[in-house]
Scaffold this motif. Sequence first.
Motif: not given
Length: 392
Positions: A309-310, A390
Motif C-alpha cells: 500500500i502506497s 488502502a
Amino acid sequence: MLDVTRVRADTPGYDADSGLVFLDSAGSSLPPRVVLDTVVGHLRREAEVGGYRAANERLDDLAAIKTAIGALINAPASSIALSDSASRSWSDFFYSVPLAEGDRVLISEADYASNAIAALQRARAVGATVEKIPSDGSGQLDTDALAAMVDERVKLVSVLHAPTNGGLVNPAAEATVIAHSVGALVLLDACQSAGQIPLDVAELDVDALSVTGRKWLRGPRGTGFLYVRPELAAAMEPQRLDLHSGVWDAPDRYRLAPDATRFEFWECDVAARLGLGAAVRYLLDLGPENVYAAIAARAEHLRKTLPQISGVTVRDLGIRHSGIVSFTVDGVDSVAVRDRLAEQDITVTVSHASSTLLDMTARGLTSVVRASPHCFVGYDELDRFVAALAAL
C-alpha cells in the motif's frame, strides 16, 4: 492443524456475519465461550450463595489453574502466583529483589513504561542506577553489548520478550545466560508473548516471568500470573504480605508461605481467575503449537501485504517476529487511522511513544498503529482490513 471453524464458533464476540474484523489481541482479546460462561456462571453463583461459599465450592478448580499454567510454561504449580495483571506480577517480583546504593539494573531498549517507571523509582530511592541495553542492527536486544555491560554490580536484568509496539521478539535465553554469568537475576516480561509464542521456563532459564491473562491467552481482564524459579520462590520475601502470603503464628512472628503463594494476596476476583484457568485449558486443548502457528501465519500475511500500500510503512524490528504488526501511514495520524477503521468495524489500536519511550524516541516515532490478529481471524478479513487501509 488448528480447527479454525471450531475456534470461530467458540468465540461468541466474533461472528463473521457481524462484519467485525478484530485485530487487537495484543490489547485485550476476545475470550472463547468457555471463559465467558465460566466467569458469568461463577458471578451468578456468588449472587445465589455469597462469595465465600461460592469460592469454597471451587477450591479444586482454583488449584487447577496453576496446574494448567504450569503445563503451558513447563513449570511446577508451586512456582506460580496468580495476580491481577502482568504489571502487578512484574512489580511484585522487582520490588522484592534486594537493591542497594551502587547496584545496577539493566532494562531492554524496548522495555515497557510501567517497568521503566518502577525501576527508576526504586533506583532513586536506594541510590542504584538504571541503564539501557542497546539494540543491535536488527533492532533486537544486543547480546554482545549486554555481555560488555554486565559486572558484579548488576543485580537484575529486565528483558522484554515481545514489545508492545511491534513484532520484535528478543533473544531472552541468550540474555539470561549472560546475566547469570555475573550472578544477576533475569525478570522476563512475557506480557505479549504468552499465548502466541512458546514459553518454556526451563529452556529460557529465567528467574521470573510476568504474564497477563487478557491478551493472547484470551482470558478476562484483571488476571495475570507470576512465575518464580522454585528456589527463589522459597527464599525471597515480597515487599507486601497478608494472611494468605504468610501465617501469623505468634504475637511477634509470622511464617511465609513455602512457595510462590507468598507473592499472592487473599482477596481476588474469583470469577476472573476461574476464567483465566478456563482460557489456559482451552489453549492447551487446541494445542498451543497449532495456535502459535496460526497467529504467526496471519501476522506474516499482513507483513507481506501492507508494504504494497502506497504510504504505509511496516515498523516491525528484529529477526524473529511475533503476532504484532506495527505500521504508520504517511500524512495520517495513527489515532485517526484507528478511528476511521473503527467506523468500518475494524479494530486496531495505537501504541504511543510514552509506552516504549527509549525505542520510539531512538526511531523518531511518536506513535504506531498496531494490528494483532489471533487465530480466529480469517484471511478474507485480513484482506478487508488491508483494502480499508488502502482506501484511507
